[in-house]
Structure formats: structure tokens, C-alpha cells
Enzyme design. Structure first.
Site, mmCIF file in Angstrom:
data_model
loop_
_atom_site.group_PDB
_atom_site.id
_atom_site.type_symbol
_atom_site.label_atom_id
_atom_site.label_comp_id
_atom_site.label_asym_id
_atom_site.label_seq_id
_atom_site.Cartn_x
_atom_site.Cartn_y
_atom_site.Cartn_z
ATOM 1 N N HIS A 1 21.839 42.937 -70.605
ATOM 2 C CA HIS A 1 21.713 42.424 -69.240
ATOM 3 C C HIS A 1 20.985 43.442 -68.397
ATOM 4 O O HIS A 1 21.193 44.634 -68.547
ATOM 5 C CB HIS A 1 23.110 42.180 -68.655
ATOM 6 C CG HIS A 1 23.115 41.208 -67.514
ATOM 7 N ND1 HIS A 1 23.225 39.849 -67.708
ATOM 8 C CD2 HIS A 1 23.021 41.381 -66.189
ATOM 9 C CE1 HIS A 1 23.199 39.248 -66.528
ATOM 10 N NE2 HIS A 1 23.073 40.159 -65.589
ATOM 11 N N THR B 1 16.148 35.286 -65.855
ATOM 12 C CA THR B 1 15.692 34.736 -67.133
ATOM 13 C C THR B 1 15.802 33.212 -67.197
ATOM 14 O O THR B 1 14.944 32.550 -67.796
ATOM 15 C CB THR B 1 16.495 35.382 -68.281
ATOM 16 O OG1 THR B 1 16.268 36.790 -68.230
ATOM 17 C CG2 THR B 1 16.085 34.852 -69.634
ATOM 18 N N LYS C 1 30.300 38.039 -66.742
ATOM 19 C CA LYS C 1 29.528 37.174 -67.651
ATOM 20 C C LYS C 1 29.523 37.742 -69.064
ATOM 21 O O LYS C 1 29.588 37.010 -70.053
ATOM 22 C CB LYS C 1 28.090 37.040 -67.128
ATOM 23 C CG LYS C 1 27.995 36.121 -65.923
ATOM 24 C CD LYS C 1 26.599 36.083 -65.339
ATOM 25 C CE LYS C 1 26.283 37.313 -64.539
ATOM 26 N NZ LYS C 1 25.178 37.186 -63.589
#
Ligand code: URA
Ligand code: CA
Length: 439
Positions: free
Chosen positions: A82, A120, A187
């Protein structure tokens, strides 16, 4: 205590308990706490900050607002990466297939653009037919069978984080270290990866502008990951100028394909290979980062990573024709060049300004759920250190709104700092790693 009491408590600088944070996130997730109250609570947090305990509690509350994936039945450690957010940061689209080609498996939940940074998921949506929303079962199946899947948050996965993220995007509450840490880590925790690489950006085009803040964020992310039993490493990387040449969704997809074909830009390739080396070492697919890097270098140059990318596009319903024919990606009706009014060397390219201009063009949002112009964006023709002659184009602006394209091309001039002297040293790509690796 009522919701209002808790808002006032945070406004006045007191700590919220784990139960209180869980309650607030639950109420928000269920729609009983409206956006305006969450908006002011976020602003109170922005000014007052969160303690380590509060940040952990927020991370868990967000992660547990939906389903928690579990890949423990897989024979290999599942990997995830990430970025803390940057401009023109196309790295995931190169790195994820690269690592998957090396034996992965990569299970990635990505976000949309946030503030002046790209996301993204928005980029992937510029691929014709590509599904960013997958049923969780399909996501897990793809990770098992193909070593790779990238999807957006869903109603079932960290839904509260998705709502909060969209609200922060439009309330000026992105740049808080605890909110960023909880957003990212919730996440990662919910997505079930065992090993996590975090690319913490610093510089003008990052949320953490100073190196000091970036290292602080890197430490917090690692601490949360370790508290939750994950293998984790943070790499602090440069985001003063945009990465690569392209900024904008379809433009960046095309740029990622170029890197996967071995055609650069060199900075994205270099960063992807370095981070790939860390990911393989972290997940145990390589003995150390050097071996990892050698592996991914081979897979980039022999076409395996491009093949993996192609498979991902197909498996997620996309038409992979754009890989050979870029005109199949969304195309802008208008373009305008920014011409250098004098010659010299490029000393700085302000990534934040470039990011803001690309948002204005429609590549990012200024209100919640705004629809994007996926073709909009900017192609730089020079990077920091490059030389330009008077009259040559510094950048080209693309978009489907003619007026905005004109305004953007004129505004772009202020993003470039020129000088007469050649730069003595090129800016580094990487500033450091937390914890020192291997740990
Ligand atoms: N990336 C995220 O996922 N969340 C943030 O808050 C910032 C960057
Ligand atoms: Ca780029």
C-alpha cells in the site's frame, strides 16, 4: 454518552475509549451518524490527534466494520502493498503483477483518489470492462488460483473505512497521521494478508511533507501491524516530483504497461524492483532483498510480469486489447502543451501542484462520489534534472473539457522551477526503511 457528547469530548482534547470509538464507527457505518457530525469529529481529530491506543482502536473498528478475510489455508504467505498516496504513483500496477509472477500471492484492496493524490481503483476503472468490485469469494479464489487480485472496498469489506475515506477527501481531514495510519492498516488487516509492504511517501506531493513526519507514520504503521501479528515493513520514498511522466488515470495505466514492457520510465521501474525485492524477502519467497530484487528484475525483463498483468485484467473481466493498442483506453478530446518560455535545467516539479491541477481537470474529485474524466491528466516531458530549450514542450495536458484544459496548461507553468545550472545530485528515490530490514 450521546454522539454529540463524544464529539465535544474529542473537540476539547480528551481521549476516546475503545468502546466509544467502536460505537461511533458502528453508528456511522449503519447510517445513524450523519456525515456532518462525522465531518466535524474528523476535524476535531485532525486538530487534537489520536493516541496510539485510540489509533489501534480506530484501526480495528474500521477493519471489523465488515468481513475479515482469512488466507491461513493457503500454503504460502499472502502479500499486500500500500502506498500512503502520491501523484502519478503507478507503482501498484507494476509491483503487484511482478510479485505475483514471482510466486506471490498478492491480495490487494485499493482505494480511489484522495485529495490531490491518485488511487489505483480509479486507474483500473479506465480499463474497458475491468471489474473493481468483486464478490469476496471470487477475490479469494483469484488469489489462490492466479496469485493476484486487486479490488475496491465493498459493502462487505471495511465499509466504514470506505465511507470515512470519501468524507475525509472532501472535508480537508486527510493529512492527519493517525487517520492515515488507521485508514491504511484497517484495509490491510481486513484483507487478510500475512506480510505487508508500506510505501510511505514524503515530499511536496505526499500527505507527509517532511521526512520526519513520514518516518513517524512509517513507525506507527509498523507498530499497528506488529500489534496485529503481521510481517510488515515500511519504505519511506520520495514524492517531491510525480513518479514517472504520466499523471491521470488512463494515462497512468498506459504508463504501467510501458514499465511492464521494459520500456520505463526508469524511476517507476527502479522503485518497483526495490519494493518487489522487499516484498519477496518479507514473504519468504526470497532469502533476502537482493535475491528478491534479482528475481523480480528477471521477471520484468522476460515478460512474465506483463503476462501476469494481462491475466489479472482478463480474470477481472477486462479487455486486455489496450496492452497492445493504447487507443482502446479512454481518450481525451482536447490537449494543450505547456511551452518552456526559457531554456535551462529543471530543478523542481511540484507534485502537489501537478496533483491539484489534475484534480481540477477531472482526474480526481472535489466532492464526494464525483464522476471522473478518466482520460484527463498530464504528461510531463521532462523530469527533475532534465534540460530544456526555449520553445520546447514541458508538459501536455489532456481532458474532455476544453476550457479546463486551457486553464490547466496555463496553471502548470508554476509547478516547474528552472535554473541555469545543471543539478549536482539527483533526488533519491528512497530515504529509509522501518524497521531496519531484515528484522
Ligand atoms: N491511503 C489510504 O489508504 N488512506 C489514507 O488515509 C491515505 C492514504
Ligand atoms: Ca506516473
Amino acid at each position: 454518552m450521546t454522539i454529540l457528547d463524544l464529539i465535544i469530548k474529542k473537540r476539547d482534547g480528551q481521549s476516546l475509549s475503545e468502546e466509544e470509538i467502536r460505537y461511533l464507527i458502528n453508528e456511522y457505518n449503519e447510517g445513524r451518524l450523519p456525515d456532518y457530525q462525522m465531518g466535524v469529529l474528523l476535524m476535531a481529530i485532525y486538530f487534537r490527534g489520536l493516541s496510539a491506543k485510540e489509533t489501534n482502536a480506530l484501526t480495528l473498528a474500521l477493519a471489523e466494520s465488515g468481513e475479515m478475510l482469512n488466507f491461513d489455508s493457503l500454503p504460502k504467505l499472502v502479500l499486500d502493498k500500500h502506498s500512503s498516496g502520491g501523484v502519478g504513483d503507478t507503482t501498484t500496477l507494476v509491483l503487484a503483477p511482478l510479485v505475483a509472477a514471482a510466486g506471490g500471492p498478492v491480495a490487494k484492496i485499493s482505494g480511489r483518489g484522495l485529495g490531490f493524490t491518485g488511487g489505483t481503483i480509479d486507474k483500473l476503472e479506465s480499463i474497458p470492462g475491468f471489474h473493481v468490485h468483486l464478490p469476496v469469494e471470487r477475490f479469494m479464489e483469484l488469489v489462490k488460483e492466479n496469485n493476484l487480485a486487486i479490488m475496491a472496498q465493498t459493502e462487505s469489506l471495511t465499509p466504514a473505512e470506505g465511507k470515512l475515506y470519501a468524507l475525509r477527501d472532501v472535508t480537508g481531514t486527510v493529512e492527519n497521521i493517525s487517520l492515515i495510519a488507521a485508514s491504511i492498516m484497517s484495509k490491510k488487516i481486513a484483507a487478510g494478508a500475512h506480510a505487508i509492504l508500506l510505501d510511505v511517501k514524503t515530499g511536496r506531493g505526499a500527505f507527509m511533507q517532511s521526512r520526519e513526519e513520514a518516518f513517524e507514520l512509517a513507525e506507527i504503521l509498523v507498530r499497528i501491524g506488529k500489534d496485529m501479528d503481521r510481517r510488515i515493513v515500511s519504505v519511506v520514498t520520495d514524492m517531491n516530483q510525480p513518479l514517472g511522466y504520466a499523471v491521470g488515470n488512463a494515462l497512468e495505466v498506459n504508463e504501467a504497461v510501458s514499465v511492464l514492457k521494459g520500456e520505463g520510465p526508469g524511476d517507476i521501474e527502479e522503485l518497483s524492483l526495490i519494493l518487489g525485492g522487499y516484498m519477496l524477502a518479507l514473504g519468504g519467497t526470497a532469502r533476502n532483498t537482493e535475491e528478491g530484487r534479482e528475481k523480480v528484475t528477471r521477471l520484468l525483463h522476460n515478460g512474465s510480469a506483463l503476462q501476469k498483468f494481462r491475466e489479472m485484467v482478463r480474470c477481472q473481466g477486462g479487455d486486455d486489447g489496450f496492452i497492445d493498442d493504447p487507443s482502446l483506453l479512454p481518450q481525451a478530446a482536447y490537449s494543450e502543451e505547456l511551452i518552456a518560455s526559457k531554456g535551462g535545467y529543471i530543478r523542481e516539479i511540484d507534485a502537489k501542484r501537478i496533483g491539484n491541477i489534475s484534480v481540477m481537470l477531472g482526474a480526481g474529485r472535489t466532492v464526494k462520489n464525483e464522476e471522473l474524466d478518466l482520460a484527463a491528466g498530464i504528461i510531463l516531458h521532462r523530469k527533475v534534472g532534465g534540460e530544456i530549450q526555449q520553445g520546447e514542450p514541458l508538459a501536455t495536458v489532456y481532458g474532455n473539457d476544453r476550457e479546463k484544459v486551457g486553464v490547466a496548461a496555463r496553471a502548470l507553468d508554476s509547478a516547474f522551477t528552472m535554473g541555469k545550472e545543471k543539478l549536482e545530485e539527483m533526488p533519491p528515490l528512497i530515504y529509509g526503511v522501518v524497521p531496519p530490514f531484515p528484522s
